[in-house]
Design an enzyme around this catalytic site. Sequence first.
Site, mmCIF file in Angstrom:
data_model
loop_
_atom_site.group_PDB
_atom_site.id
_atom_site.type_symbol
_atom_site.label_atom_id
_atom_site.label_comp_id
_atom_site.label_asym_id
_atom_site.label_seq_id
_atom_site.Cartn_x
_atom_site.Cartn_y
_atom_site.Cartn_z
ATOM 1 N N ASN A 32 0.949 -1.243 -0.028
ATOM 2 C CA ASN A 32 -0.105 0.033 -0.005
ATOM 3 C C ASN A 32 0.628 1.067 -0.178
ATOM 4 O O ASN A 32 0.184 2.513 -0.082
ATOM 5 C CB ASN A 32 -0.961 -0.004 1.263
ATOM 6 N N LEU A 33 2.194 1.195 -0.048
ATOM 7 C CA LEU A 33 3.153 2.330 0.136
ATOM 8 C C LEU A 33 2.808 3.169 1.383
ATOM 9 O O LEU A 33 3.284 4.152 1.128
ATOM 10 C CB LEU A 33 2.905 2.976 -1.287
ATOM 11 N N ASP A 51 -3.883 -2.785 -0.350
ATOM 12 C CA ASP A 51 -3.679 -3.013 1.256
ATOM 13 C C ASP A 51 -4.336 -4.388 1.490
ATOM 14 O O ASP A 51 -5.219 -4.916 1.178
ATOM 15 C CB ASP A 51 -4.543 -2.026 2.015
ATOM 16 N N ALA A 75 3.646 -5.100 7.241
ATOM 17 C CA ALA A 75 3.319 -4.881 8.735
ATOM 18 C C ALA A 75 3.870 -3.711 9.303
ATOM 19 O O ALA A 75 4.738 -2.865 8.632
ATOM 20 C CB ALA A 75 4.111 -5.775 9.732
ATOM 21 N N ASN A 92 -3.653 -3.602 11.964
ATOM 22 C CA ASN A 92 -2.839 -3.867 10.805
ATOM 23 C C ASN A 92 -2.157 -5.368 10.671
ATOM 24 O O ASN A 92 -2.351 -6.124 9.865
ATOM 25 C CB ASN A 92 -1.913 -2.707 10.554
ATOM 26 N N THR A 117 8.941 -12.030 14.215
ATOM 27 C CA THR A 117 9.924 -11.076 14.771
ATOM 28 C C THR A 117 10.490 -11.936 16.190
ATOM 29 O O THR A 117 9.583 -12.666 16.926
ATOM 30 C CB THR A 117 9.436 -9.723 15.378
ATOM 31 N N TYR A 141 3.663 -4.941 19.510
ATOM 32 C CA TYR A 141 4.243 -5.358 18.272
ATOM 33 C C TYR A 141 4.553 -6.652 18.274
ATOM 34 O O TYR A 141 3.950 -7.464 17.608
ATOM 35 C CB TYR A 141 5.468 -4.376 17.920
ATOM 36 N N PHE A 169 16.026 -10.708 14.615
ATOM 37 C CA PHE A 169 16.195 -9.590 15.523
ATOM 38 C C PHE A 169 16.133 -8.587 14.916
ATOM 39 O O PHE A 169 14.962 -8.029 14.415
ATOM 40 C CB PHE A 169 17.331 -9.903 16.330
ATOM 41 N N ASN A 170 17.125 -7.721 14.691
ATOM 42 C CA ASN A 170 17.177 -6.500 14.075
ATOM 43 C C ASN A 170 17.803 -6.862 12.382
ATOM 44 O O ASN A 170 18.796 -7.229 12.469
ATOM 45 C CB ASN A 170 18.148 -5.345 14.857
#
Length: 188
Positions: A32-33, A51, A75, A92, A117, A141, A169-170
């Site tokens: 959906n930018l 979306d 996300a 979302n 995540t 989150y 993780f990151n």
Amino acid sequence: MNILVTGGAGYIGSIVAQALLDTGHTVVVYDNLSRGYGHAVPAGATFVQGDIADRSKLDHLFSHFSFDAVMHFAALTEAGESMKIPEIYFRNNAVHTLTLLEAVCAAGVKRFVFSSTAAVYGEPKLVPIKEDDLMLPTNAYGESKAMVERMLEWFNRIHGLHYASLRYFNAAGSQGELGEAHRPENRT
């Protein structure tokens, strides 16, 4: 394979879309930018702006393309923001993913990769964390992603949807011309 990459205009999704193209797969990027960038969609991928909350657009997409798999990267991802406005993360990341899963099942797609995540673990009791450690998120989150993982378990049991959840993780760095882009920068 023909693969749908949701969130394919975002940081991780665009890199995965390019890697899929590089290995000979056909890729449709659906984004959906709202937090992704059109210029991040790899050349060679078909781009559809939409979306995951829009079931009719998803049904239209699945009726026009035959997908072997869906890789879901769309996300909201800011843990700090999720503790200020958790409702948009639950809507979302969890509710809209349910809409996507319903469309996936209606279209008969049987393979699904979910961008989860490590935040699903919360504060680990032992390090290193094991894949089967309990999910005890400490922010909205992480909880929104854990909710989807629980839904996927049920979709597998009931609908035969094969899935994998990626609990990184990151993510950091760049891949060629592509890399993380925050405008405005929101990490301190």
